[in-house]
Enzyme design. Structure first.
Site: not given
Ligand code: ACM
Length: 375
Positions: A35, A96, A153
């Site tokens: 991430d 991410h 996201e």
């Molecule tokens: C997440 O909480 N972005 C999967």
């Protein structure tokens, strides 16, 4: 699911969690290994992913590199298998990606003011080759048939995509109207790679909108978007239920707790985890279908910087999760569960677990986090 990108806990703690999972008859360990703050898995073909990408964490950007070697990962996979637990890796993309593109800037798709260098570049052929090579190493290492590639996201940091000539050409060539179409193109490319490897893709619920012919397994996490759950089931996707409320264990478990998430007064007390999956958590969407494969708790670790804090946020809510997962809704009884928890507390004490004593909540001292979470 354990997020070790935000904070890294190491082999001994992961084994301790696996022991406690086995005790609770929990059989899948979803390992969030990459991430924005840190890349935590050795990839032999791309050593900079760890020599550069494993440095730093969510509370200390200067922290020394921390990651798992492939040897350690194999050891953990064996340890888990001995306890009938399957380990499922997640390599998050195309968002991410901050530390991955710090290590290999040629694959950066830029970011936004709030999330700089957040994405992989979706217009370069090299990006797909790089990520396919990474996933091949991961797929060879993990015997699970599943590989999770995130997909969540992306809009946090795809704003610079339109400025790249390669993305402009891609959009023109494919007649893409917007960046969502580009994102879905990226997912299609990676889904193809995973299919060629003979593995099954998992993605967060954003992937449902991409209409992939490979039909990944979907993790429904956006509790405020039951329509994504409904759409996934209607289109025949297999689904794991893990909505933020009540299954994100970085939400606090007691109203008075200070450390961790609380959204507009919403948090995740033990009782709500135990209650899951009653209708109120699924927005009324019926989950009585074999497409729903299970439930899971997600331990996002922005506010968990030590093993004590991690355990405090995990236990006893993991006990409630196990009973919620394996017990018919009609025969669940929270009072009985709470009574039985006092003997489980005895096991926690013997195992040196820093659990939250939910049988005595007002006296139990909160183990606090680094308070780095902004939302
Ligand atoms: C997440 O909480 N972005 C999967």
């Amino acid at each position: 699911m354990l997020d070790e990108s935000r904070h890294f806990f190491g082999v001994a703690e992961v084994k301790k969690i696996l022991d406690l999972m086995a005790l609770h008859k929990l059989n899948k360990f979803h390992w969030h290994l990459t991430d924005s703050p840190g890349w935590r898995i050795e990839i032999k073909q791309y050593p900079l992913l760890t020599s550069i990408g494993a440095k730093g964490n969510n509370s200390d950007p200067e922290a020394e590199a921390q990651f798992y070697t492939q040897k350690q990962i194999s050891e953990i996979i064996r340890y888990a298998a001995d306890r009938f637990i399957e380990v499922i890796p997640e390599i998050d993309m195309p968002g991410h990606a901050t530390v991955a593109v710090r290590a290999y800037p040629e694959f950066s798709g830029g970011g936004s003011k709030k999330y700089p260098d957040f994405t992989f570049h979706p217009g370069k052929e090299g990006t797909y080759q790089f990520l396919t090579n990474v996933l091949k190493e991961v797929g060879d290492l993990f015997p699970s048939k599943y590989i999770h590639i995130g997909g969540d996201e992306v809009s946090f940091g795809n704003q610079q995509w339109t400025g790249f000539p390669e993305v402009q050409q891609l959009m023109k060539r494919e007649n893409f109207k917007d960046l969502v179409a580009v994102e879905h193109h990226f997912l299609r490319r990676m889904a193809d790679s995973i299919q060629k490897m003979g593995k099954t893709m998992i993605g967060w619920d954003e992937v449902v909108a991409a209409n992939l012919t490979t039909h990944p397994l979907v993790m429904w996490w956006r509790h405020d978007q039951p329509k994504m759950l409904e759409l996934a089931l209607r289109n025949g996707y297999e689904v794991i239920l893990c909505p933020r409320i009540p299954l994100y264990f970085d939400f606090v478990q007691l109203e008075s707790h200070k450390s961790g998430r609380k959204w507009a007064g919403k948090y995740a007390p033990l009782e709500s985890v135990y209650d899951f999956p009653s209708d109120k958590f699924t927005g009324g969407v019926s989950i009585s279908t074999p497409l729903v494969k299970g439930i899971q708790a997600n331990l996002w670790t922005e506010t968990m910087h030590t093993t004590n804090r991690l355990e405090f946020m995990t236990f006893p809510r993991l006990s409630a999760l196990a009973e919620a997962a394996w017990t018919n809704q009609e025969v669940k009884n929270f009072d009985s569960f709470k009574k039985r928890m006092s003997s489980v507390n005895g096991i926690f004490q013997k195992s040196d677990v820093d659990y939250f004593d939910a049988t005595n909540p007002d006296k139990a001292k909160e183990i606090v986090g680094p308070e780095t979470l902004k939302n």
